[in-house]
Write an enzyme that holds these catalytic residues in place. Structure first.
Site, short mmCIF file in Angstrom:
data_model
loop_
_atom_site.label_atom_id
_atom_site.label_comp_id
_atom_site.label_asym_id
_atom_site.label_seq_id
_atom_site.Cartn_x
_atom_site.Cartn_y
_atom_site.Cartn_z
N TYR A 52 0.84 -1.21 0.00
CA TYR A 52 0.00 0.00 0.00
C TYR A 52 0.87 1.26 0.00
O TYR A 52 0.53 2.23 0.66
CB TYR A 52 -0.92 0.00 1.22
CG TYR A 52 -2.12 -0.92 1.11
CD1 TYR A 52 -2.94 -0.92 -0.03
CD2 TYR A 52 -2.47 -1.77 2.15
CE1 TYR A 52 -4.06 -1.76 -0.12
CE2 TYR A 52 -3.58 -2.60 2.06
CZ TYR A 52 -4.37 -2.59 0.92
OH TYR A 52 -5.49 -3.39 0.84
N GLU A 129 2.73 -5.89 -7.47
CA GLU A 129 2.10 -6.59 -6.34
C GLU A 129 2.37 -8.10 -6.38
O GLU A 129 2.61 -8.71 -5.34
CB GLU A 129 0.59 -6.30 -6.35
CG GLU A 129 0.30 -4.84 -6.04
CD GLU A 129 -1.16 -4.44 -6.22
OE1 GLU A 129 -2.00 -5.32 -6.54
OE2 GLU A 129 -1.48 -3.24 -6.04
P1 CMP Z 1 -8.00 -1.79 -1.50
O1 CMP Z 1 -8.59 -2.06 -2.82
O2 CMP Z 1 -7.26 -2.88 -0.81
O3 CMP Z 1 -7.03 -0.51 -1.60
C1 CMP Z 1 -6.74 0.32 -0.50
C2 CMP Z 1 -7.58 0.01 0.69
O4 CMP Z 1 -7.66 1.04 1.65
C3 CMP Z 1 -9.03 -0.16 0.23
O5 CMP Z 1 -9.18 -1.34 -0.50
C4 CMP Z 1 -9.76 -0.09 1.54
O6 CMP Z 1 -9.66 -1.30 2.28
C5 CMP Z 1 -8.95 0.98 2.25
N1 CMP Z 1 -9.53 2.33 2.10
C6 CMP Z 1 -9.59 3.08 0.99
N2 CMP Z 1 -10.17 4.27 1.25
C7 CMP Z 1 -10.48 4.25 2.57
C8 CMP Z 1 -11.10 5.18 3.44
N3 CMP Z 1 -11.50 6.38 3.01
N4 CMP Z 1 -11.26 4.84 4.72
C9 CMP Z 1 -10.84 3.64 5.16
N5 CMP Z 1 -10.24 2.70 4.38
C10 CMP Z 1 -10.07 3.01 3.09
#
Ligand code: CMP
Length: 158
Positions: A52, A129
């Protein structure tokens, strides 16, 4: 000619806790995608910071790390023609409660953070990834699928 792609999928701790792992994997299988790598992993801060990297420092990041390390994840690579966009569509948008019905998030989830699943968003992300979670080529299987001839027309696969 269409392009065969591989994409990284992470089934997140909330899916494990809610016993949705089988249902989620079934969606990919039923779609006609091919599973070429899979393992269960506990994700620590080091690997999450790599995965991330674009989110490190954001307001939600500490909570995301806590959530993603709260139970093991199932990490997979799925393969198919234009698999990256197809898998993204199967997952639905990040904010689960607004995700399209019929998608995994649309059908099974409500949360923006606890959204069951992650999938790569581009060829560059998928390459990066997959390298993080499957650093050894020996973990990725090149196997002949007997159903592929029924899933694709001859001129659709390279
Ligand atoms: P993912 O597709 O794994 O990519 C980044 C992750 O961060 C996303 O899914 C969510 O699990 C998390 N995420 C993204 N935006 C938010 C937010 N505004 N608040 C909390 N978690 C978030």
């Amino acid at each position: 000619m269409s392009k065969v792609e591989q994409t990284l999928v992470i089934v997140k701790p909330d899916a494990l806790q809610r016993a949705l792992v089988g249902s989620i994997i079934q969606r990919f299988e039923q779609k006609g995608l091919k599973l070429v790598a899979v393992k269960m992993m506990s994700l620590d801060t080091a690997i999450l910071d790599r995965h991330y990297e674009h989110h490190v420092g954001k307001a939600f990041y500490a909570g995301l790390v806590q959530f993603m390390s709260s139970a093991p994840c199932i990490v997979m690579i799925w393969q198919g023609v234009e698999a990256i966009a197809t898998v993204r569509k199967l997952c639905g948008i990040t904010k689960s409660r607004e995700a399209e019905m019929g998608s995994i998030r649309g059908d099974f989830a409500m949360s923006q953070q606890m959204n069951l699943i992650h999938s790569s968003d581009s060829i560059a992300s998928a390459t990066r990834e997959m390298g993080i979670f499957f650093p050894s080529e020996s973990e990725i299987f090149n196997w002949k699928s007997h159903i592929e001839e029924s899933v694709y027309a001859d001129d659709e696969v390279i």
